[in-house]
Design an enzyme around this catalytic site. Sequence first.
Site, PDB file in Angstrom:
ATOM      1  N   LYS A  54      30.205 -47.621 -32.026  1.00 24.19           N
ATOM      2  CA  LYS A  54      29.364 -48.653 -32.648  1.00 24.19           C
ATOM      3  C   LYS A  54      28.051 -48.783 -31.879  1.00 24.19           C
ATOM      4  O   LYS A  54      26.971 -48.863 -32.478  1.00 24.19           O
ATOM      5  CB  LYS A  54      30.108 -50.003 -32.665  1.00 24.19           C
ATOM      6  CG  LYS A  54      31.234 -50.029 -33.685  1.00 24.19           C
ATOM      7  CD  LYS A  54      32.166 -51.222 -33.517  1.00 24.19           C
ATOM      8  CE  LYS A  54      33.363 -51.056 -34.458  1.00 24.19           C
ATOM      9  NZ  LYS A  54      34.435 -52.028 -34.233  1.00 24.19           N
ATOM     10  N   GLN A  98      36.377 -56.947 -30.910  1.00 21.91           N
ATOM     11  CA  GLN A  98      37.161 -55.734 -31.158  1.00 21.91           C
ATOM     12  C   GLN A  98      38.662 -56.069 -31.104  1.00 21.91           C
ATOM     13  O   GLN A  98      39.139 -56.647 -30.133  1.00 21.91           O
ATOM     14  CB  GLN A  98      36.803 -54.663 -30.114  1.00 21.91           C
ATOM     15  CG  GLN A  98      37.436 -53.318 -30.361  1.00 21.91           C
ATOM     16  CD  GLN A  98      36.928 -52.659 -31.644  1.00 21.91           C
ATOM     17  OE1 GLN A  98      35.740 -52.659 -31.941  1.00 21.91           O
ATOM     18  NE2 GLN A  98      37.835 -52.095 -32.423  1.00 21.91           N
ATOM     19  N   ASP A 123      32.128 -58.619 -39.390  1.00 20.89           N
ATOM     20  CA  ASP A 123      33.409 -58.027 -39.823  1.00 20.89           C
ATOM     21  C   ASP A 123      33.864 -58.630 -41.156  1.00 20.89           C
ATOM     22  O   ASP A 123      34.766 -58.095 -41.799  1.00 20.89           O
ATOM     23  CB  ASP A 123      34.498 -58.272 -38.759  1.00 20.89           C
ATOM     24  CG  ASP A 123      34.769 -57.033 -37.918  1.00 20.89           C
ATOM     25  OD1 ASP A 123      34.434 -55.921 -38.373  1.00 20.89           O
ATOM     26  OD2 ASP A 123      35.328 -57.176 -36.809  1.00 20.89           O
TER      27      ASP A 123
END
Length: 287
Positions: A54, A98, A123
């Site tokens: 990322k 994460q 997200d």
Amino acid sequence: MSARILYGKEFAAKIKDSARLEVEELKKNFGVTPGLAVIIVGENPASQVYVRNKHKTCEELGIISKVIALPEDSTKENLLETIDKLNSDKNIHGILVQLPLPAAIKAHSDEILNRIDPLKDVDGFHPENVGNLVIGNPKLVPCTPAGCIEMLDLAGIEIDGKNAVIIGRSNIVGKPLFHLLLARHATVTICHTHTKNLPEIARQADILVAASGKPALITADMVKSGATVIDVGINRIAPKKLVGDVDFDAVKDIAGAITPVPGGVGLLTVAMLMKNVVKAAKLQLED
Ligand code: NAD
């Protein structure tokens, strides 16, 4: 006849090109450089690979990337405090934690994720963003299902009026994809571990999406001739061997189009994350 193989690389490159252009426009027109903060807790090696990926992609596209690595023994309070700071940081437009979190704080995952400002929730897991998706007013939507839709669009595969069957009902993939396909006027069926007659239902699909995490669950007899098969599954069956949920070698002779694993729709997830960071920056400009 063998199916058209939908390789993720070319589609991901197109999505990233469009995100790069949007980043340049935001800089030029508004003096805003989109920024992403990723919080990683502990030493999970798979998570470290994802976070590095990322970070690298942000750098490629001119997005500011901040990785906040917290120790394995971090408490819920440490995480909430870190998120609060990022929520009020004007240079950070997207925040993600994460997953999975270490065992000691895993039970607090929802509370931690829900602390992220919905406008920075790249997200798309915050209940406010889930609600917006369900009522047909999507703002930030989860990256993997959004990647499935983008892949169908870029491949020129019609969604409107088609029978779509999704195998898997998780909050990360199956459920949001249900709503995304519905919004595009597909007739959508969602299957799960309690579904009776899975092969019969799967055979009705013009678009079949496998997101079960079960290697070779989808066999050739479950696929209608000419169907599009999107394999979201990523299953490690040996230290260096990843497979999807679809028996690729058999199904490719029946399907009209199919995504491989690895190298398929999974590659679009990070590209869609970049689009979400740009979108979040735009939403915050309007706010
Ligand atoms: P999950 O375990 O949360 O959910 C799996 C779903 O599949 C459940 O709803 C379950 O009911 C259903 N299921 C399992 N076995 C089944 C069976 N035999 N018959 C019918 N339904 C069955 O998993 P998830 O987080 O949604 O992920 C699914 C897969 O997608 C995993 O392999 C995961 O690694 C992969 N994934 C890939 C990406 C990506 O490409 N970037 C992102 C997220 C998840």
